[in-house]
Design an enzyme around this catalytic site. Structure first.
Site, PDB file in Angstrom:
ATOM      1  N   HIS A   1       0.409 -16.998 -15.442  1.00  0.00           N
ATOM      2  CA  HIS A   1       0.273 -15.264 -15.817  1.00  0.00           C
ATOM      3  C   HIS A   1      -1.174 -15.208 -14.984  1.00  0.00           C
ATOM      4  O   HIS A   1      -2.130 -15.941 -15.079  1.00  0.00           O
ATOM      5  CB  HIS A   1       0.061 -15.039 -17.228  1.00  0.00           C
TER       6      HIS A   1
ATOM      7  N   GLY B   1      21.311  -4.506   9.733  1.00  0.00           N
ATOM      8  CA  GLY B   1      21.312  -5.989   8.954  1.00  0.00           C
ATOM      9  C   GLY B   1      19.902  -6.508   8.978  1.00  0.00           C
ATOM     10  O   GLY B   1      19.046  -5.942   9.111  1.00  0.00           O
TER      11      GLY B   1
ATOM     12  N   GLY C   1      22.405  -1.425  14.309  1.00  0.00           N
ATOM     13  CA  GLY C   1      22.440  -2.254  13.352  1.00  0.00           C
ATOM     14  C   GLY C   1      21.590  -2.404  12.170  1.00  0.00           C
ATOM     15  O   GLY C   1      20.456  -2.741  12.416  1.00  0.00           O
TER      16      GLY C   1
HETATM   17  P1  NAD Z   1      23.917  -8.753  10.428  1.00  0.00           P
HETATM   18  O1  NAD Z   1      25.361  -9.224  10.239  1.00  0.00           O
HETATM   19  O2  NAD Z   1      23.190  -8.976   9.412  1.00  0.00           O
HETATM   20  O3  NAD Z   1      23.819  -7.326  10.543  1.00  0.00           O
HETATM   21  C1  NAD Z   1      24.577  -6.553  11.645  1.00  0.00           C
HETATM   22  C2  NAD Z   1      24.849  -5.208  11.272  1.00  0.00           C
HETATM   23  O4  NAD Z   1      24.995  -4.202  12.254  1.00  0.00           O
HETATM   24  C3  NAD Z   1      25.465  -4.776   9.992  1.00  0.00           C
HETATM   25  O5  NAD Z   1      25.152  -4.020   9.013  1.00  0.00           O
HETATM   26  C4  NAD Z   1      26.941  -3.965  10.749  1.00  0.00           C
HETATM   27  O6  NAD Z   1      27.465  -3.186  10.018  1.00  0.00           O
HETATM   28  C5  NAD Z   1      26.112  -3.277  11.771  1.00  0.00           C
HETATM   29  N1  NAD Z   1      26.706  -3.124  13.017  1.00  0.00           N
HETATM   30  C6  NAD Z   1      27.829  -3.694  13.778  1.00  0.00           C
HETATM   31  N2  NAD Z   1      28.452  -3.182  14.665  1.00  0.00           N
HETATM   32  C7  NAD Z   1      27.518  -1.841  14.812  1.00  0.00           C
HETATM   33  C8  NAD Z   1      27.598  -0.743  15.643  1.00  0.00           C
HETATM   34  N3  NAD Z   1      28.486  -0.681  16.642  1.00  0.00           N
HETATM   35  N4  NAD Z   1      26.906   0.284  15.330  1.00  0.00           N
HETATM   36  C9  NAD Z   1      25.974   0.303  14.179  1.00  0.00           C
HETATM   37  N5  NAD Z   1      25.974  -0.682  13.326  1.00  0.00           N
HETATM   38  C10 NAD Z   1      26.738  -1.883  13.697  1.00  0.00           C
HETATM   39  O7  NAD Z   1      23.417  -9.313  11.872  1.00  0.00           O
HETATM   40  P2  NAD Z   1      22.150  -9.536  12.421  1.00  0.00           P
HETATM   41  O8  NAD Z   1      21.095  -8.628  11.865  1.00  0.00           O
HETATM   42  O9  NAD Z   1      22.084  -9.242  13.901  1.00  0.00           O
HETATM   43  O10 NAD Z   1      21.753 -10.868  12.093  1.00  0.00           O
HETATM   44  C11 NAD Z   1      22.648 -12.039  12.501  1.00  0.00           C
HETATM   45  C12 NAD Z   1      22.782 -13.168  11.710  1.00  0.00           C
HETATM   46  O11 NAD Z   1      21.253 -13.890  11.763  1.00  0.00           O
HETATM   47  C13 NAD Z   1      22.873 -12.853  10.234  1.00  0.00           C
HETATM   48  O12 NAD Z   1      24.021 -12.774   9.714  1.00  0.00           O
HETATM   49  C14 NAD Z   1      21.836 -13.762   9.568  1.00  0.00           C
HETATM   50  O13 NAD Z   1      22.577 -14.908   8.851  1.00  0.00           O
HETATM   51  C15 NAD Z   1      21.226 -14.282  10.610  1.00  0.00           C
HETATM   52  N6  NAD Z   1      19.730 -14.000  10.463  1.00  0.00           N
HETATM   53  C16 NAD Z   1      18.963 -14.234   9.284  1.00  0.00           C
HETATM   54  C17 NAD Z   1      17.869 -13.880   8.953  1.00  0.00           C
HETATM   55  C18 NAD Z   1      16.940 -14.437   7.750  1.00  0.00           C
HETATM   56  O14 NAD Z   1      17.498 -15.236   7.322  1.00  0.00           O
HETATM   57  N7  NAD Z   1      15.834 -13.636   7.465  1.00  0.00           N
HETATM   58  C19 NAD Z   1      17.107 -12.938   9.736  1.00  0.00           C
HETATM   59  C20 NAD Z   1      17.702 -12.609  11.037  1.00  0.00           C
HETATM   60  C21 NAD Z   1      19.007 -13.025  11.202  1.00  0.00           C
END
Ligand code: NAD
Length: 475
Positions: free
Chosen positions: A454, A192, A190
């Site tokens: 600045h 993300g 993932g």
């Molecule tokens: P995410 O939705 O951000 O990312 C998950 C990723 O996994 C996506 O890019 C998706 O395409 C990919 N994915 C899904 N299934 C897959 C697979 N079988 N194989 C490979 N890739 C796959 O989810 P996350 O990173 O788990 O975070 C969850 C939630 O937690 C987020 O939606 C966010 O709102 C929250 N979060 C926020 C922060 C922050 O604000 N900085 C930090 C961490 C989490």
């Protein structure tokens, strides 16, 4: 299920009960108590804090700070300073991080007491739209009638289909936040928020990190020009980034995890990693709460349906935060919690922000608010986009971090700011100015005419706005 052999005590009716003590739940409780509502807050932990404090935002940011220190020390030779290879004491690192969590959560506990909020450590479920049953931490089962309830139970990590249970080798985000060792190799499934933030931590600690993402790019949904700033650095930091690749199977073995990967052409290969982190998203925690008994409608993804005040289909039950819909972000939950508490107290309020900021705390950070360029394209909405690369920023140069970008998305007629995007160190702090500008219905000229200090990175917002104006001679 209630054990019929156990006694059920009846508690006194609550004016307001809040189920879930995260940034949504405790903010709602504080606001309600401050308005004079008798409030009960229920959470399984000894103190409020929720996933954000115990297993999410705060511990991950502590580890990311350490990653930043390690990275900057490694870059010292660029400016003539060489440090010895760092010695990493993971036990000390964990206890420093845990101490931060303990200090913040006990602080919340004392704020609960100060406000005379009744805190019950336990797990609750609805019996109907006017009462809850609580499995209290001491083993007691109680019933709590209420006038209004706010559901703030958050979300939990999604597992891959057929995934073996979490173990010391197959981690979810909670496990990854407690490193017992620095693994030689880690596969992050993932690309993300969580995958990239925790991948950054492990790479800085010295692990060979591979990221596998099933879509065509990292951080799906985020504008590509911002992501490309990050990708450039991650290409150097991570051992590999596999896009359009799926994980078909994980098999835990004594010396690692065997992973079957299928690439965009359907080619399958098996690779061994010492550890695997599954970060493929989160789902709302709306199961096992008796919502059906209470008449609360849940959509097919498990999100509780709410109106602008955050009231559910059951008039006495409200829902906020991750359980009530995307984006699943703590600051959105906090504001929704306050809205729901105020609505319950009879105030005329609605949750209608002009912009909710999002931040990915990688290096560089990525932050945005309001309309993205991608969304504008999908909506076929005409916008003006102005960008300023940070190679033009003196402050970025002095930080040895000239890879960055500031961009404004502006209404072509009114020049009102519709969206702001940032990539670079400190982007998560800088985006607050964009959110304020949007809430104040600022036009680009407001940003241009606001004197920014600045040399700072914040100047890039003013300078990006200036980029709009050479096209209007005479101004
Ligand atoms: P995410 O939705 O951000 O990312 C998950 C990723 O996994 C996506 O890019 C998706 O395409 C990919 N994915 C899904 N299934 C897959 C697979 N079988 N194989 C490979 N890739 C796959 O989810 P996350 O990173 O788990 O975070 C969850 C939630 O937690 C987020 O939606 C966010 O709102 C929250 N979060 C926020 C922060 C922050 O604000 N900085 C930090 C961490 C989490």
């Amino acid at each position: 299920m209630t054990d019929p052999a156990r006694d059920t005590d009846m508690r006194e009716q609550a004016r307001l009960v809040i189920v879930g003590g995260g940034p949504g739940g405790y903010a709602a409780a504080f606001r309600a108590a401050d308005m004079g509502l008798q409030t009960v807050l229920i959470d399984p932990e000894v103190n409020p804090g929720g996933a954000c404090l115990y297993r999410g935002c705060i511990p991950s940011k502590a580890l990311l700070h350490v990653a930043q220190v390690l990275t900057e020390a490694r870059e010292g030779p660029d400016f003539g300073i060489t440090f010895a290879e760092p010695r990493i004491d993971l036990a000390q690192l964990r206890s420093w991080k845990d101490a931060i969590v303990t200090r913040l959560t006990t602080g919340l506990g004392s704020l609960v007491q100060k406000r005379k909020i009744t805190y019950i450590q336990g797990r609750a479920r609805f019996l109907d739209e006017r009462s809850l049953e609580i499995d209290e931490s001491g083993g007691k089962i109680t019933r709590l009638p209420f006038k209004d309830a706010i559901l703030a139970t958050g979300s939990r990590p999604i597992a891959l289909p057929g995934q073996p249970p979490a173990s010391p080798r197959i981690l979810d985000s909670s496990g990854a936040l407690n490193p017992e060792e620095v693994p030689g190799s880690l596969l992050v499934i993932g690309g993300g928020y969580i995958g990239l933030e925790l991948g950054t931590v492990y790479a800085a600690l010295g692990t060979k990190v591979t990221v596998v993402e099933m879509t065509g790019g990292l951080l799906p949904g985020v504008d590509r020009d911002l992501v490309s700033m990050l990708k450039r650095r991650l290409d150097g930091l991570f051992a590999d980034i596999l896009l359009r690749t799926r994980v078909e199977r994980l098999k835990e073995q004594k010396n690692g995890v065997m992973v079957d990967l299928v690439d965009r052409d359907g080619q399958k290969r098996t690779q061994r990693f010492q550890k695997v982190l599954v970060a493929v998203g989160r789902r709302p925690s709306s199961g096992e709460l008796g919502l059906e008994k209470a008449g609360v409608t849940v959509d097919d993804r498990g999100f509780v349906q709410v109106d602008a005040q955050r009231r559910t289909s059951a008039p006495t039950i409200w829902a906020i935060g991750d359980v009530a819909g995307e984006p699943m972000l703590a600051h959105k939950a906090t504001h929704e919690g306050r809205t729901a508490a105020e609505a319950i107290a009879g105030r005329k309020v609605a949750f209608e922000p002009r912009a909710i900021p999002a931040v990915v705390f990688t290096d560089p950070e990525i932050a945005w608010c309001g309309l993205t360029q991608d969304e504008a394209r999908q909506q076929k909405r005409e916008v003006k986009v102005v960008k300023l690369p940070w190679s033009a920023s003196g402050r970025a140069a002095t930080l040895n971090r000239s890879t960055g970008l500031t961009k404004l998305i502006v209404d072509p007629e009114s020049e009102r700011i519709l969206g702001v995007g940032l990539a670079g160190p400190g982007a998560g702090e800088l985006i607050a100015e964009g959110v304020l500008a949007m809430e104040m219905a600022a036009v680009a000229d407001d940003l241009r005419l606001t004197i920014h200090p600045h040399p700072t990175l914040s100047e890039t917002l003013m300078e990006t706005a200036e980029e709009l104006f050479p096209r209007h001679p005479g101004r």
